[in-house]
Scaffold this motif. Sequence first.
Motif, PDB file in Angstrom:
ATOM      1  N   VAL A 237       0.491   2.078   2.152  1.00 54.20           N
ATOM      2  CA  VAL A 237       1.610   2.915   1.713  1.00 54.20           C
ATOM      3  C   VAL A 237       1.598   4.246   2.460  1.00 54.20           C
ATOM      4  CG1 VAL A 237       2.588   4.168  -0.249  1.00 54.20           C
ATOM      5  CG2 VAL A 237       1.765   1.828  -0.555  1.00 54.20           C
ATOM      6  N   MET A 238       0.402   4.819   2.636  1.00 56.07           N
ATOM      7  CA  MET A 238       0.308   6.075   3.382  1.00 56.07           C
ATOM      8  C   MET A 238       0.765   5.893   4.824  1.00 56.07           C
ATOM      9  SD  MET A 238      -0.539   8.396   1.297  1.00 56.07           S
ATOM     10  CE  MET A 238      -0.762   9.653   2.547  1.00 56.07           C
ATOM     11  N   ASP A 239       0.430   4.758   5.418  1.00 52.19           N
ATOM     12  CA  ASP A 239       0.902   4.484   6.783  1.00 52.19           C
ATOM     13  C   ASP A 239       2.419   4.553   6.849  1.00 52.19           C
ATOM     14  OD1 ASP A 239      -1.672   4.138   7.671  1.00 52.19           O
ATOM     15  OD2 ASP A 239      -1.619   1.947   7.601  1.00 52.19           O
ATOM     16  N   HIS A 240       3.085   3.973   5.858  1.00 56.50           N
ATOM     17  CA  HIS A 240       4.548   3.954   5.866  1.00 56.50           C
ATOM     18  C   HIS A 240       5.130   5.324   5.534  1.00 56.50           C
ATOM     19  CE1 HIS A 240       5.840  -0.241   6.518  1.00 56.50           C
ATOM     20  NE2 HIS A 240       4.610  -0.510   6.160  1.00 56.50           N
ATOM     21  N   ARG A 241       4.452   6.086   4.721  1.00 55.37           N
ATOM     22  CA  ARG A 241       4.940   7.436   4.436  1.00 55.37           C
ATOM     23  C   ARG A 241       4.873   8.325   5.674  1.00 55.37           C
ATOM     24  NH1 ARG A 241       2.443   9.727  -1.218  1.00 55.37           N
ATOM     25  NH2 ARG A 241       3.315   8.192  -2.681  1.00 55.37           N
ATOM     26  N   GLU A 242       3.786   8.176   6.424  1.00 51.57           N
ATOM     27  CA  GLU A 242       3.523   9.109   7.518  1.00 51.57           C
ATOM     28  C   GLU A 242       4.153   8.687   8.836  1.00 51.57           C
ATOM     29  OE1 GLU A 242      -0.691   9.245   7.611  1.00 51.57           O
ATOM     30  OE2 GLU A 242      -0.883  10.347   5.712  1.00 51.57           O
ATOM     31  N   ALA A 243       4.396   7.382   8.998  1.00 53.83           N
ATOM     32  CA  ALA A 243       4.878   6.894  10.286  1.00 53.83           C
ATOM     33  C   ALA A 243       6.387   7.009  10.384  1.00 53.83           C
ATOM     34  CB  ALA A 243       4.453   5.443  10.492  1.00 53.83           C
ATOM     35  N   ALA A 244       6.849   7.285  11.600  1.00 52.33           N
ATOM     36  CA  ALA A 244       8.285   7.242  11.869  1.00 52.33           C
ATOM     37  C   ALA A 244       8.719   5.787  11.914  1.00 52.33           C
ATOM     38  CB  ALA A 244       8.587   7.928  13.200  1.00 52.33           C
ATOM     39  N   PRO A 245      10.010   5.499  11.680  1.00 50.94           N
ATOM     40  CA  PRO A 245      10.485   4.112  11.734  1.00 50.94           C
ATOM     41  C   PRO A 245      10.131   3.404  13.029  1.00 50.94           C
ATOM     42  CG  PRO A 245      12.177   5.538  10.809  1.00 50.94           C
ATOM     43  CD  PRO A 245      11.072   6.437  11.287  1.00 50.94           C
ATOM     44  N   SER A 246      10.178   4.101  14.153  1.00 51.78           N
ATOM     45  CA  SER A 246       9.845   3.465  15.425  1.00 51.78           C
ATOM     46  C   SER A 246       8.380   3.085  15.485  1.00 51.78           C
ATOM     47  CB  SER A 246      10.187   4.406  16.584  1.00 51.78           C
ATOM     48  OG  SER A 246       9.467   5.627  16.455  1.00 51.78           O
ATOM     49  N   ASP A 247       7.512   3.923  14.872  1.00 52.31           N
ATOM     50  CA  ASP A 247       6.085   3.610  14.851  1.00 52.31           C
ATOM     51  C   ASP A 247       5.817   2.365  14.036  1.00 52.31           C
ATOM     52  OD1 ASP A 247       5.590   5.855  16.364  1.00 52.31           O
ATOM     53  OD2 ASP A 247       5.233   7.136  14.613  1.00 52.31           O
ATOM     54  N   ILE A 248       6.515   2.225  12.896  1.00 52.19           N
ATOM     55  CA  ILE A 248       6.334   1.049  12.051  1.00 52.19           C
ATOM     56  C   ILE A 248       6.789  -0.200  12.790  1.00 52.19           C
ATOM     57  CG2 ILE A 248       7.064  -0.069   9.914  1.00 52.19           C
ATOM     58  CD1 ILE A 248       7.314   2.699   8.668  1.00 52.19           C
TER      59      ILE A 248
END
Length: 521
Positions: A370-381
């Motif tokens: 969840v933290m990965d998704h909070r912190e990452a930009a959409p392009s990073d995901i």
Amino acid sequence: MPRQPKKMATETPVEENMEAKASFHIIVLGPTGGPCEDRVTGILVRSTATDWSPGSVVAVDAGTMLAGIIRLLKKSLPASLDDRTTSPGVLNNGPFKGLRTPDKTPEANAAHFFREIIGALLITHPHLDHISGLAINTPIIEAGHGPKPIAALPSVLSAIKNHVFNDVIWPNLSDEDGGAGLLTYNRLTEGGNPRLGIGDGRGYVRACQGIVTKCLSVSHGQCKQRYHPETATHRRAASTVFHQAEARSALSRARSVDRSEAAFYSPANSPHLHPGEPVSATVESSAFFLRDHDSGNEIIIFGDVEPDSVAFEPRNRRVWETAAPKIAAGKLRAIFIECSYDDSVDDDFLYGHMCPRHLTAELSVLADKVMDHREAAPSDIASSTERKRKRLSGGSRGGTDSPAMSPRTYKRNQSVSGIRSLASRDPRSHPASIDYGFDGADEYSTLGIFADYEAPDPNRWADVDPLPLAGLAVYIIHIKETLTDGPPPGVKIIEELREHGREANLGCRFLLPDPEAAIWV
């Protein structure tokens, strides 16, 4: 004295407010894992947008079904019901609040509910404490208007078909092989069917009116029987995963399906055994994502499941990776998951189940995602997802990614917070050393799905507001009853979970479902 009326005045509106905002109406008929047969796993789920219409309820597992419904209706129906000459109308209290009861007795109304209101049954795995009610209750469908759909992974339905409804253990009541036609089997695609649905609903299939579902496989321990999809049967495991012809067929399947984490086809991705070693097979269970069609909100209901840290084939991480963006978006509201024992039980005696220390470690993996998704930009995901797909398809062979290794190469260390972490030991031979006897076996044996990882550090999100799993309700089911004097085992389990949860900075609520009340999510 002045404060008591104030407390009573605030409780009812809060409950009514939860009901008004809820997307799901859930009734846990069976919250335990035995040994008493009248309270084993069975859960009813309804979309609040459907108003108890025919086919509006889906049952997840059916260890307890009719007996649990009758028990609750006896407490909800008017006491003077037996003296009436007309139907009682609509229930105005209890877990079945709002249900129209066309008959006079709880038994007759329960039979009507099973035949008409339950649209389908989702079965997580074929153990008796999850299907016994299905077998015993099925004959009453004969008075209905069509077969009852039973949906599950192919391996689960194979076991039910070949070992339960087989005219030996129980009559063949299905519509296959000349059966009575009271049940119809719906074989689900593991990870969801990518050809169905659009947007966030891609891969989901209809479960009942107002609810769609997607099923991911999880591990529930080991056994000596391996499912062979080519013959739809279970056979004793051999010295390698598949015989030559079966491996060739498995490779063709692996190439024909989407290998993303959410569409993983488990029978084709299990080639990490080694000739000459003792061979076991994973007991396949399921995690069902249930999505309310009206609101887009979701819940997850797990069957029996073990932690990845001890699993022969760790599969929970795929569930958490699928769930994390839904939690980050505020769409995943609750998880129903087993925690059969308290922390006094050693790993060797869990037998494919969870205890608080392991469940907290698993939820820490979810929190990290969840933290990965909070912190990452959409392009990073998006790029991260693409890298995973390349790794799963063998595109990273010869690169820098760690080779696949058996989870038995891990050792468990105790972290400062009391949560078990995973660390790598000397790896065994890579699965590529297996000779499958045909060209392309190297690609088949290097799918790389069992990459090494370490448990996340909860200090990463200790100061985050809100905490990663804030707003998520975790309902504990399948608690093993001890049938001894003293507090019920659930009391200690929930205390340990809440303590571990605080130490891990999770933010979720751990709850025990009340089998005599509805849950609104």
